[in-house]
Design a protein around this motif. Structure first.
Motif, mmCIF file in Angstrom:
data_model
loop_
_atom_site.group_PDB
_atom_site.id
_atom_site.type_symbol
_atom_site.label_atom_id
_atom_site.label_comp_id
_atom_site.label_asym_id
_atom_site.label_seq_id
_atom_site.Cartn_x
_atom_site.Cartn_y
_atom_site.Cartn_z
ATOM 1 N N ILE A 18 -28.930 12.214 47.940
ATOM 2 C CA ILE A 18 -27.480 11.525 48.016
ATOM 3 C C ILE A 18 -26.041 11.725 46.730
ATOM 4 O O ILE A 18 -25.258 11.531 47.637
ATOM 5 N N THR A 19 -26.521 11.425 45.964
ATOM 6 C CA THR A 19 -25.035 12.106 45.679
ATOM 7 C C THR A 19 -24.497 12.831 45.310
ATOM 8 O O THR A 19 -23.513 13.551 45.674
ATOM 9 N N ALA A 23 -21.294 14.561 46.047
ATOM 10 C CA ALA A 23 -20.509 15.467 44.616
ATOM 11 C C ALA A 23 -19.885 16.768 46.010
ATOM 12 O O ALA A 23 -19.009 17.361 45.788
ATOM 13 N N GLY A 24 -21.597 17.421 46.870
ATOM 14 C CA GLY A 24 -20.760 18.395 47.526
ATOM 15 C C GLY A 24 -19.740 18.358 48.778
ATOM 16 O O GLY A 24 -18.653 19.266 48.498
ATOM 17 N N ASP A 78 -6.609 30.290 37.333
ATOM 18 C CA ASP A 78 -8.318 29.386 37.556
ATOM 19 C C ASP A 78 -7.895 28.334 37.921
ATOM 20 O O ASP A 78 -7.032 27.684 37.069
ATOM 21 N N ILE A 79 -8.444 28.175 38.407
ATOM 22 C CA ILE A 79 -9.284 26.208 39.109
ATOM 23 C C ILE A 79 -10.131 25.547 38.782
ATOM 24 O O ILE A 79 -11.623 26.793 38.858
ATOM 25 N N ARG A 80 -10.465 24.643 38.238
ATOM 26 C CA ARG A 80 -11.793 24.175 37.693
ATOM 27 C C ARG A 80 -11.538 22.843 38.595
ATOM 28 O O ARG A 80 -11.408 22.334 38.285
ATOM 29 N N LEU A 81 -13.001 23.177 39.206
ATOM 30 C CA LEU A 81 -12.684 21.242 39.653
ATOM 31 C C LEU A 81 -14.181 21.098 39.094
ATOM 32 O O LEU A 81 -15.511 21.602 39.442
ATOM 33 N N ASP A 82 -14.454 19.567 38.554
ATOM 34 C CA ASP A 82 -15.187 19.059 37.989
ATOM 35 C C ASP A 82 -16.232 18.234 38.983
ATOM 36 O O ASP A 82 -15.490 18.165 40.243
ATOM 37 N N PRO A 87 -25.992 14.548 40.229
ATOM 38 C CA PRO A 87 -26.748 13.284 39.212
ATOM 39 C C PRO A 87 -26.440 14.479 38.332
ATOM 40 O O PRO A 87 -27.601 14.614 37.443
ATOM 41 N N ALA A 88 -25.527 15.142 37.499
ATOM 42 C CA ALA A 88 -25.608 15.814 36.409
ATOM 43 C C ALA A 88 -26.095 15.315 34.892
ATOM 44 O O ALA A 88 -26.980 15.879 34.363
#
Length: 147
Positions: A18-19, A23-24, A78-82, A87-88
Motif C-alpha cells: 500500500i505504501t 509512493a508510485g 536535472d530534476i530529482r523526485l524524492d 517503505p524505504a
C-alpha cells in the motif's frame, strides 16, 4: 501461534504494498506536474535576454511541488523526485529519489526584418473628396456610406 505470525507478516507485507502504491502515485503526479511546466515554458518564445530569467522561473515553478528539486546546467535540466520508494526506511534504503535529466531548449524569438513595402499608411486616394455620388458632403466613414 503460527497463524498469528503468518497473519502479522501478511499485514506487514500488505502495508508495504500500500505504501509503495501511494509512493508510485505521488511520483507519477510529480513527474506529470514537471512535464506540464516544462512544456509550458518550452512552447513559448523568448528573447535572448529573457532566457536566463525564464530558466530560473522554470526552476522555481518546478520546486513549488513538494519532493521536487531542479537544477539547471546549461541546456540540461536535472530534476530529482524524492519519495520514490514508499517503505524505504523499513527496507533500509537510504537513497529514495530518482534523477531525470532533460534537454532544455527554449525557443528564441526571431526578430522580424521590417522591410518597407512602399505603403506609408496613407490612402492612395488622398485627393478624393468625402462626397457621395450625388454631391452631398458626408461626415460618416466611407465604409458606412452604403448602409
Amino acid at each position: 501461534m503460527h497463524e498469528l505470525m503468518a497473519c502479522t507478516a501478511s499485514v506487514l507485507i500488505l502495508c508495504l504494498f500500500i505504501t509503495q502504491a501511494a509512493a508510485g502515485t505521488n511520483t507519477f503526479i510529480e513527474a506529470a506536474y514537471c512535464e506540464r511546466k516544462i512544456s509550458e515554458y518550452t512552447s513559448e518564445e523568448y528573447t535572448e535576454e529573457e532566457v536566463p530569467t525564464a530558466t530560473e522561473e522554470l526552476r522555481d515553478e518546478l520546486e513549488k511541488m513538494p519532493g521536487v528539486m531542479a537544477e539547471i546546467k546549461g541546456d540540461k535540466l536535472d530534476i530529482r523526485l524524492d519519495g520514490v520508494i514508499g517503505p524505504a526506511e523499513a527496507l533500509g534504503i537510504t537513497d529514495n529519489s530518482i534523477h531525470i535529466e532533460k534537454d532544455l531548449k527554449l525557443k528564441i524569438r526571431k526578430e522580424e526584418d521590417v522591410q518597407h513595402d512602399g505603403i506609408d499608411g496613407d490612402s492612395p486616394y488622398d485627393d478624393s473628396s468625402d462626397q457621395d455620388a450625388d454631391g452631398d458632403e458626408s461626415d460618416a466613414d466611407i465604409l458606412d456610406v452604403n448602409n
